[in-house]
Design an enzyme around this catalytic site. Structure first.
Site, PDB file in Angstrom:
ATOM      1  N   ASP A   8       0.872  -1.182   0.000  1.00  0.00           N
ATOM      2  CA  ASP A   8       0.000   0.000   0.000  1.00  0.00           C
ATOM      3  C   ASP A   8       0.909   1.233   0.000  1.00  0.00           C
ATOM      4  O   ASP A   8       2.147   1.119  -0.172  1.00  0.00           O
ATOM      5  CB  ASP A   8      -0.989  -0.037   1.183  1.00  0.00           C
ATOM      6  CG  ASP A   8      -0.317   0.236   2.532  1.00  0.00           C
ATOM      7  OD1 ASP A   8       0.934   0.302   2.593  1.00  0.00           O
ATOM      8  OD2 ASP A   8      -1.051   0.378   3.530  1.00  0.00           O
ATOM      9  N   HIS A   9       0.316   2.406   0.226  1.00  0.00           N
ATOM     10  CA  HIS A   9       1.108   3.646   0.225  1.00  0.00           C
ATOM     11  C   HIS A   9       2.160   3.643   1.340  1.00  0.00           C
ATOM     12  O   HIS A   9       3.239   4.196   1.186  1.00  0.00           O
ATOM     13  CB  HIS A   9       0.179   4.859   0.367  1.00  0.00           C
ATOM     14  CG  HIS A   9      -0.731   4.781   1.558  1.00  0.00           C
ATOM     15  ND1 HIS A   9      -1.777   3.871   1.613  1.00  0.00           N
ATOM     16  CD2 HIS A   9      -0.746   5.447   2.743  1.00  0.00           C
ATOM     17  CE1 HIS A   9      -2.390   4.007   2.781  1.00  0.00           C
ATOM     18  NE2 HIS A   9      -1.778   4.956   3.489  1.00  0.00           N
ATOM     19  N   CYS A  65       3.239  -3.082   3.993  1.00  0.00           N
ATOM     20  CA  CYS A  65       2.389  -1.930   4.340  1.00  0.00           C
ATOM     21  C   CYS A  65       3.133  -1.160   5.432  1.00  0.00           C
ATOM     22  O   CYS A  65       4.331  -1.392   5.648  1.00  0.00           O
ATOM     23  CB  CYS A  65       0.976  -2.359   4.730  1.00  0.00           C
ATOM     24  SG  CYS A  65       0.823  -3.320   6.242  1.00  0.00           S
ATOM     25  N   GLY A  66       2.461  -0.235   6.103  1.00  0.00           N
ATOM     26  CA  GLY A  66       3.168   0.590   7.085  1.00  0.00           C
ATOM     27  C   GLY A  66       3.819  -0.246   8.173  1.00  0.00           C
ATOM     28  O   GLY A  66       5.008  -0.114   8.469  1.00  0.00           O
ATOM     29  N   THR A  67       3.018  -1.106   8.784  1.00  0.00           N
ATOM     30  CA  THR A  67       3.534  -1.995   9.833  1.00  0.00           C
ATOM     31  C   THR A  67       3.840  -3.401   9.324  1.00  0.00           C
ATOM     32  O   THR A  67       4.506  -4.167  10.017  1.00  0.00           O
ATOM     33  CB  THR A  67       2.492  -2.150  10.956  1.00  0.00           C
ATOM     34  OG1 THR A  67       1.289  -2.680  10.363  1.00  0.00           O
ATOM     35  CG2 THR A  67       2.200  -0.826  11.638  1.00  0.00           C
ATOM     36  N   GLY A  68       3.279  -3.753   8.202  1.00  0.00           N
ATOM     37  CA  GLY A  68       3.343  -5.138   7.713  1.00  0.00           C
ATOM     38  C   GLY A  68       2.228  -5.998   8.279  1.00  0.00           C
ATOM     39  O   GLY A  68       2.022  -7.130   7.841  1.00  0.00           O
ATOM     40  N   ILE A  69       1.502  -5.445   9.248  1.00  0.00           N
ATOM     41  CA  ILE A  69       0.487  -6.256   9.942  1.00  0.00           C
ATOM     42  C   ILE A  69      -0.764  -6.448   9.083  1.00  0.00           C
ATOM     43  O   ILE A  69      -1.201  -7.583   8.851  1.00  0.00           O
ATOM     44  CB  ILE A  69       0.125  -5.615  11.303  1.00  0.00           C
ATOM     45  CG1 ILE A  69       1.344  -5.616  12.243  1.00  0.00           C
ATOM     46  CG2 ILE A  69      -1.033  -6.381  11.955  1.00  0.00           C
ATOM     47  CD1 ILE A  69       1.154  -4.812  13.521  1.00  0.00           C
ATOM     48  N   GLY A  70      -1.324  -5.354   8.611  1.00  0.00           N
ATOM     49  CA  GLY A  70      -2.580  -5.457   7.857  1.00  0.00           C
ATOM     50  C   GLY A  70      -2.422  -6.313   6.606  1.00  0.00           C
ATOM     51  O   GLY A  70      -3.259  -7.179   6.314  1.00  0.00           O
ATOM     52  N   HIS A  98      11.374 -23.620   8.555  1.00  0.00           N
ATOM     53  CA  HIS A  98      10.382 -24.361   9.353  1.00  0.00           C
ATOM     54  C   HIS A  98       8.952 -24.198   8.848  1.00  0.00           C
ATOM     55  O   HIS A  98       8.149 -25.118   8.978  1.00  0.00           O
ATOM     56  CB  HIS A  98      10.440 -23.914  10.818  1.00  0.00           C
ATOM     57  CG  HIS A  98      11.647 -24.440  11.546  1.00  0.00           C
ATOM     58  ND1 HIS A  98      11.750 -24.433  12.920  1.00  0.00           N
ATOM     59  CD2 HIS A  98      12.810 -24.988  11.083  1.00  0.00           C
ATOM     60  CE1 HIS A  98      12.920 -24.964  13.272  1.00  0.00           C
ATOM     61  NE2 HIS A  98      13.581 -25.287  12.179  1.00  0.00           N
ATOM     62  N   ARG A 132       9.672 -33.133   9.854  1.00  0.00           N
ATOM     63  CA  ARG A 132       8.608 -32.863  10.825  1.00  0.00           C
ATOM     64  C   ARG A 132       7.885 -31.544  10.538  1.00  0.00           C
ATOM     65  O   ARG A 132       6.712 -31.372  10.900  1.00  0.00           O
ATOM     66  CB  ARG A 132       9.175 -32.859  12.249  1.00  0.00           C
ATOM     67  CG  ARG A 132      10.128 -31.727  12.566  1.00  0.00           C
ATOM     68  CD  ARG A 132      10.767 -31.878  13.939  1.00  0.00           C
ATOM     69  NE  ARG A 132      11.578 -30.739  14.309  1.00  0.00           N
ATOM     70  CZ  ARG A 132      12.814 -30.494  13.844  1.00  0.00           C
ATOM     71  NH1 ARG A 132      13.369 -31.321  12.975  1.00  0.00           N
ATOM     72  NH2 ARG A 132      13.484 -29.429  14.250  1.00  0.00           N
ATOM     73  N   HIS A 133       8.581 -30.638   9.864  1.00  0.00           N
ATOM     74  CA  HIS A 133       7.962 -29.353   9.544  1.00  0.00           C
ATOM     75  C   HIS A 133       6.867 -29.510   8.484  1.00  0.00           C
ATOM     76  O   HIS A 133       5.884 -28.768   8.474  1.00  0.00           O
ATOM     77  CB  HIS A 133       9.024 -28.358   9.094  1.00  0.00           C
ATOM     78  CG  HIS A 133      10.123 -28.197  10.103  1.00  0.00           C
ATOM     79  ND1 HIS A 133       9.889 -27.700  11.368  1.00  0.00           N
ATOM     80  CD2 HIS A 133      11.437 -28.530  10.049  1.00  0.00           C
ATOM     81  CE1 HIS A 133      11.026 -27.702  12.051  1.00  0.00           C
ATOM     82  NE2 HIS A 133      11.976 -28.208  11.270  1.00  0.00           N
TER      83      HIS A 133
HETATM   84  C1  RB5 Z   1      -1.985   2.814   6.411  1.00  0.00           C
HETATM   85  O1  RB5 Z   1      -2.059   4.061   7.028  1.00  0.00           O
HETATM   86  C2  RB5 Z   1      -1.612   1.743   7.422  1.00  0.00           C
HETATM   87  O2  RB5 Z   1      -2.698   1.498   8.251  1.00  0.00           O
HETATM   88  C3  RB5 Z   1      -1.183   0.482   6.711  1.00  0.00           C
HETATM   89  O3  RB5 Z   1      -0.081   0.754   5.903  1.00  0.00           O
HETATM   90  C4  RB5 Z   1      -0.742  -0.656   7.596  1.00  0.00           C
HETATM   91  O4  RB5 Z   1       0.191  -0.248   8.545  1.00  0.00           O
HETATM   92  C5  RB5 Z   1      -1.834  -1.453   8.170  1.00  0.00           C
HETATM   93  O5  RB5 Z   1      -1.623  -2.488   8.841  1.00  0.00           O
END
Ligand code: RB5
Length: 145
Positions: A8-9, A65-70, A98, A132-133
């Site tokens: 994303d951005h 993405c910003g955090t990689g989480i979403g 693994h 095993r993995h």
């Molecule tokens: C965008 O502002 C931000 O929410 C996205 O890049 C990401 O960090 C979401 O997990």
């Protein structure tokens, strides 16, 4: 080996930086967008990239993405995807050895660009250990149905 890359951005600048690394290394890639810093929704790009991986259009993916989480949550919703969010090289290597991760997720606003490149380099060189993995990964696939 062909790599898919999408962001994303919040991950756009790191995506462009990693593309330069892939070019220097002579590694072929498909860019699934986004193509600017304009605000977009990370699930759209995580889904495009994941579809590219499960269809075999690319062998592996890099999702940012910003955090990689979403974007990692998104990718892991797609059947057949094992996406690992990594901020260090040890986790990146283990995610392949693994967990046979087929997408690497990175946080463009979390880690430095050169660390990200080292993580990518480590991840691309790692080999799944099987044994095993394999059994454990099959148990994950069984959850998917
Ligand atoms: C965008 O502002 C931000 O929410 C996205 O890049 C990401 O960090 C979401 O997990």
């Amino acid at each position: 080996m062909k790599i898919g890359i999408g962001s994303d951005h919040g991950g756009f600048e790191l995506k462009e930086y990693i593309k330069e690394y892939l070019k220097e290394e002579g590694i072929e890639y498909v860019d699934y967008g986004t193509n600017s810093l304009d605000s977009v929704d990370y699930p759209d790009y995580g889904l495009k990239l994941s579809k590219g991986v499960v269809s075999g259009e690319v062998d592996k993916g890099i999702a940012i993405c910003g955090t990689g989480i979403g974007i990692s949550i998104t990718c892991n919703k797609v059947k057949g995807i094992r996406c690992a969010l990594c901020s260090d090289t040890y986790s990146a290597r283990m995610s392949v050895e693994h967990n046979n991760a087929n997408i690497l997720a990175l946080g463009g606003r979390v880690i430095g660009m050169d660390l990200a490149v080292e993580i990518v380099s480590t991840w691309l060189k790692a080999q799944f250990q099987g044994g095993r993995h394999e059994r454990r990964i099959n148990k994950i696939s069984n959850i998917e149905g």
